[in-house]
Design a protein around this motif. Structure first.
Motif, PDB file in Angstrom:
ATOM      1  N   LYS A 119      65.753  15.491  54.123  1.00  0.00           N
ATOM      2  CA  LYS A 119      66.014  15.376  55.557  1.00  0.00           C
ATOM      3  C   LYS A 119      67.477  15.570  55.936  1.00  0.00           C
ATOM      4  O   LYS A 119      67.772  16.037  57.034  1.00  0.00           O
ATOM      5  N   TYR A 120      68.407  15.192  55.034  1.00  0.00           N
ATOM      6  CA  TYR A 120      69.825  15.151  55.412  1.00  0.00           C
ATOM      7  C   TYR A 120      70.763  15.622  54.313  1.00  0.00           C
ATOM      8  O   TYR A 120      70.552  15.323  53.132  1.00  0.00           O
ATOM      9  N   LEU A 121      71.820  16.319  54.747  1.00  0.00           N
ATOM     10  CA  LEU A 121      73.026  16.521  53.951  1.00  0.00           C
ATOM     11  C   LEU A 121      74.141  15.794  54.682  1.00  0.00           C
ATOM     12  O   LEU A 121      74.251  15.884  55.910  1.00  0.00           O
ATOM     13  N   ILE A 122      74.982  15.083  53.926  1.00  0.00           N
ATOM     14  CA  ILE A 122      75.954  14.188  54.561  1.00  0.00           C
ATOM     15  C   ILE A 122      77.339  14.360  53.955  1.00  0.00           C
ATOM     16  O   ILE A 122      77.501  14.350  52.730  1.00  0.00           O
ATOM     17  N   CYS A 123      78.336  14.490  54.826  1.00  0.00           N
ATOM     18  CA  CYS A 123      79.736  14.476  54.387  1.00  0.00           C
ATOM     19  C   CYS A 123      80.148  13.019  54.203  1.00  0.00           C
ATOM     20  O   CYS A 123      80.118  12.237  55.155  1.00  0.00           O
ATOM     21  N   PRO A 124      80.576  12.638  52.993  1.00  0.00           N
ATOM     22  CA  PRO A 124      80.900  11.240  52.748  1.00  0.00           C
ATOM     23  C   PRO A 124      82.379  10.888  52.887  1.00  0.00           C
ATOM     24  O   PRO A 124      82.738   9.709  52.826  1.00  0.00           O
ATOM     25  N   TYR A 156      72.429  17.301  59.651  1.00  0.00           N
ATOM     26  CA  TYR A 156      73.715  17.051  59.020  1.00  0.00           C
ATOM     27  C   TYR A 156      74.240  15.707  59.496  1.00  0.00           C
ATOM     28  O   TYR A 156      73.990  15.281  60.634  1.00  0.00           O
ATOM     29  N   GLY A 157      74.967  15.012  58.619  1.00  0.00           N
ATOM     30  CA  GLY A 157      75.505  13.712  58.987  1.00  0.00           C
ATOM     31  C   GLY A 157      76.887  13.464  58.414  1.00  0.00           C
ATOM     32  O   GLY A 157      77.341  14.159  57.502  1.00  0.00           O
ATOM     33  N   TYR A 158      77.540  12.440  58.961  1.00  0.00           N
ATOM     34  CA  TYR A 158      78.855  12.018  58.471  1.00  0.00           C
ATOM     35  C   TYR A 158      78.820  10.523  58.201  1.00  0.00           C
ATOM     36  O   TYR A 158      78.287   9.736  58.989  1.00  0.00           O
ATOM     37  N   HIS A 159      79.404  10.134  57.062  1.00  0.00           N
ATOM     38  CA  HIS A 159      79.445   8.737  56.629  1.00  0.00           C
ATOM     39  C   HIS A 159      80.877   8.212  56.756  1.00  0.00           C
ATOM     40  O   HIS A 159      81.744   8.577  55.958  1.00  0.00           O
ATOM     41  N   PRO A 160      81.169   7.367  57.756  1.00  0.00           N
ATOM     42  CA  PRO A 160      82.517   6.803  57.885  1.00  0.00           C
ATOM     43  C   PRO A 160      82.773   5.707  56.867  1.00  0.00           C
ATOM     44  O   PRO A 160      81.899   4.869  56.612  1.00  0.00           O
ATOM     45  N   HIS A 161      83.979   5.693  56.305  1.00  0.00           N
ATOM     46  CA  HIS A 161      84.428   4.561  55.499  1.00  0.00           C
ATOM     47  C   HIS A 161      85.277   3.647  56.392  1.00  0.00           C
ATOM     48  O   HIS A 161      84.966   3.482  57.570  1.00  0.00           O
ATOM     49  N   ASP A 162      86.337   3.092  55.860  1.00  0.00           N
ATOM     50  CA  ASP A 162      87.162   2.188  56.668  1.00  0.00           C
ATOM     51  C   ASP A 162      88.120   2.926  57.596  1.00  0.00           C
ATOM     52  O   ASP A 162      88.355   2.507  58.731  1.00  0.00           O
ATOM     53  N   TYR A 163      88.670   4.051  57.134  1.00  0.00           N
ATOM     54  CA  TYR A 163      89.755   4.713  57.871  1.00  0.00           C
ATOM     55  C   TYR A 163      89.371   5.232  59.261  1.00  0.00           C
ATOM     56  O   TYR A 163      90.233   5.274  60.144  1.00  0.00           O
ATOM     57  N   PRO A 164      88.108   5.635  59.528  1.00  0.00           N
ATOM     58  CA  PRO A 164      87.807   6.085  60.894  1.00  0.00           C
ATOM     59  C   PRO A 164      87.861   4.969  61.932  1.00  0.00           C
ATOM     60  O   PRO A 164      87.843   5.243  63.135  1.00  0.00           O
ATOM     61  N   TYR A 165      87.942   3.707  61.470  1.00  0.00           N
ATOM     62  CA  TYR A 165      88.035   2.581  62.393  1.00  0.00           C
ATOM     63  C   TYR A 165      89.473   2.102  62.559  1.00  0.00           C
ATOM     64  O   TYR A 165      89.708   1.052  63.156  1.00  0.00           O
ATOM     65  N   LYS A 166      90.439   2.862  62.024  1.00  0.00           N
ATOM     66  CA  LYS A 166      91.856   2.549  62.169  1.00  0.00           C
ATOM     67  C   LYS A 166      92.482   3.542  63.145  1.00  0.00           C
ATOM     68  O   LYS A 166      92.206   4.743  63.081  1.00  0.00           O
ATOM     69  N   LEU A 167      93.324   3.050  64.018  1.00  0.00           N
ATOM     70  CA  LEU A 167      93.930   3.898  65.043  1.00  0.00           C
ATOM     71  C   LEU A 167      94.799   5.006  64.431  1.00  0.00           C
ATOM     72  O   LEU A 167      95.582   4.764  63.520  1.00  0.00           O
ATOM     73  N   VAL A 168      94.640   6.213  64.962  1.00  0.00           N
ATOM     74  CA  VAL A 168      95.490   7.364  64.629  1.00  0.00           C
ATOM     75  C   VAL A 168      95.890   8.009  65.958  1.00  0.00           C
ATOM     76  O   VAL A 168      95.020   8.392  66.745  1.00  0.00           O
ATOM     77  N   ASP A 169      97.185   8.100  66.208  1.00  0.00           N
ATOM     78  CA  ASP A 169      97.678   8.630  67.486  1.00  0.00           C
ATOM     79  C   ASP A 169      97.032   7.912  68.672  1.00  0.00           C
ATOM     80  O   ASP A 169      96.686   8.513  69.698  1.00  0.00           O
ATOM     81  N   GLY A 170      96.822   6.608  68.511  1.00  0.00           N
ATOM     82  CA  GLY A 170      96.279   5.807  69.600  1.00  0.00           C
ATOM     83  C   GLY A 170      94.774   5.934  69.805  1.00  0.00           C
ATOM     84  O   GLY A 170      94.235   5.393  70.780  1.00  0.00           O
TER      85      GLY A 170
END
Length: 290
Positions: A119-124, A156-170
């Protein structure tokens, strides 16, 4: 209390508090098709794929998610051979994380995955970045790969780790990726551990973006913070931490999440297979609210 501890505590409160209309705290969840990410048992799979799959099937798992191991996503077999082996133990490979690869190689993987009913291919992984523009370019790439998957009858899917929940350029990268990907082509796989441990509210994301988080990784968060600078993750088995999984799983299903995979990363007094068995047992309890 500093900002990071405040955010962490806020995430804990959001994860633990009951939601009106959903299961009350303390009731146990059950999933009809519990899954496991094979990275959790990677050493066992590398040594004995068949024996490991047999044990996972006996535990009650029915769905698998693979990843780009040293032996490939099909563990040294062709796609049909691996799916046949898994099916023999009551398991079905429904998704896989993939390593970085050019479009031509990615299209081959999409074709192989489609051929066996995945069903899915995912960027981890994208990794922490210094500019939010990197995530905007990644969103464009996700859309292109989503088109390829659509052509082959996949998502297609994307798997967030910790860094996507940290501010970058506000801005939060997770918000930028959600806003700049086509919801007809790209879904997301929430790892609730990272959402909560970074102090974000998993329910806010589930209900603000209904239907976008179609997959979820499951592991709990310790009730206590680890010492500052600790290299260990504050993860623990389901039901042993602060996340109210009956409420979370019910909310996730209401918002359109379909696939749930256990992925533990921290083992205190157990092996990965013992942890897998414990988590499978937790997920097999009384049914979720309709």
């Amino acid at each position: 209390m500093n900002r990071r501890n405040f955010l962490y505590s806020s995430g804990i409160l959001a994860a633990a508090m009951p939601l009106p209309g959903l299961l009350a705290f303390g009731e146990a969840p059950a999933l009809s098709n519990p899954g496991i990410q094979l990275y959790m048992v990677r050493e066992e799979m590398a040594k004995d794929p068949e024996g490991t799959l047999k044990q996972l099937g006996k535990m009650g798992y029915t769905q698998l998610e693979s990843y780009g191991s040293d032996k490939g996503v099909f563990w040294g077999m062709n796609n049909k051979a691996f799916q046949k082996l898994a099916n023999g133990y009551g398991l079905k490979l429904v998704s896989t994380h993939h390593n970085p690869m050019p479009v031509t190689e990615f299209e081959q993987l999409a074709a192989q995955s489609s051929e066996i009913g995945m069903k899915y291919l995912i960027c981890p992984w994208l990794g922490p970045q210094k500019s939010i523009d990197v995530f905007k370019r990644a969103a464009d790439d996700f859309n292109k790969r989503g088109e390829i998957c659509k052509k082959h009858g996949l998502r297609y899917g994307y798997h967030p780790h910790d860094y996507p929940y940290k501010l970058v350029d506000g801005q939060l990268p997770i918000d930028v990726l959600l806003a700049n990907t086509d919801k007809q082509l790209v879904d997301f796989q929430m790892d609730v551990y990272y959402t909560v441990s970074e102090g974000r509210d998993p329910y806010a994301y589930l209900f603000k973006h209904p239907g976008r988080f179609k997959l979820m990784h499951l592991r709990d968060v310790l009730k206590r913070r680890l010492p500052k600078g600790s290299k260990e993750e504050s993860a623990c088995d389901l039901g042993e931490g602060i996340i109210n999984f009956p409420k979370l799983l019910s909310a996730a299903q209401h918002s359109g999440c379909k696939y749930f995979f256990v992925e533990q990363s921290r083992y205190d007094h157990e092996t990965p297979l013992q942890s897998a068995a414990k988590n499978a047992k937790y997920l097999s309890r009384s049914p979720l609210a309709p």
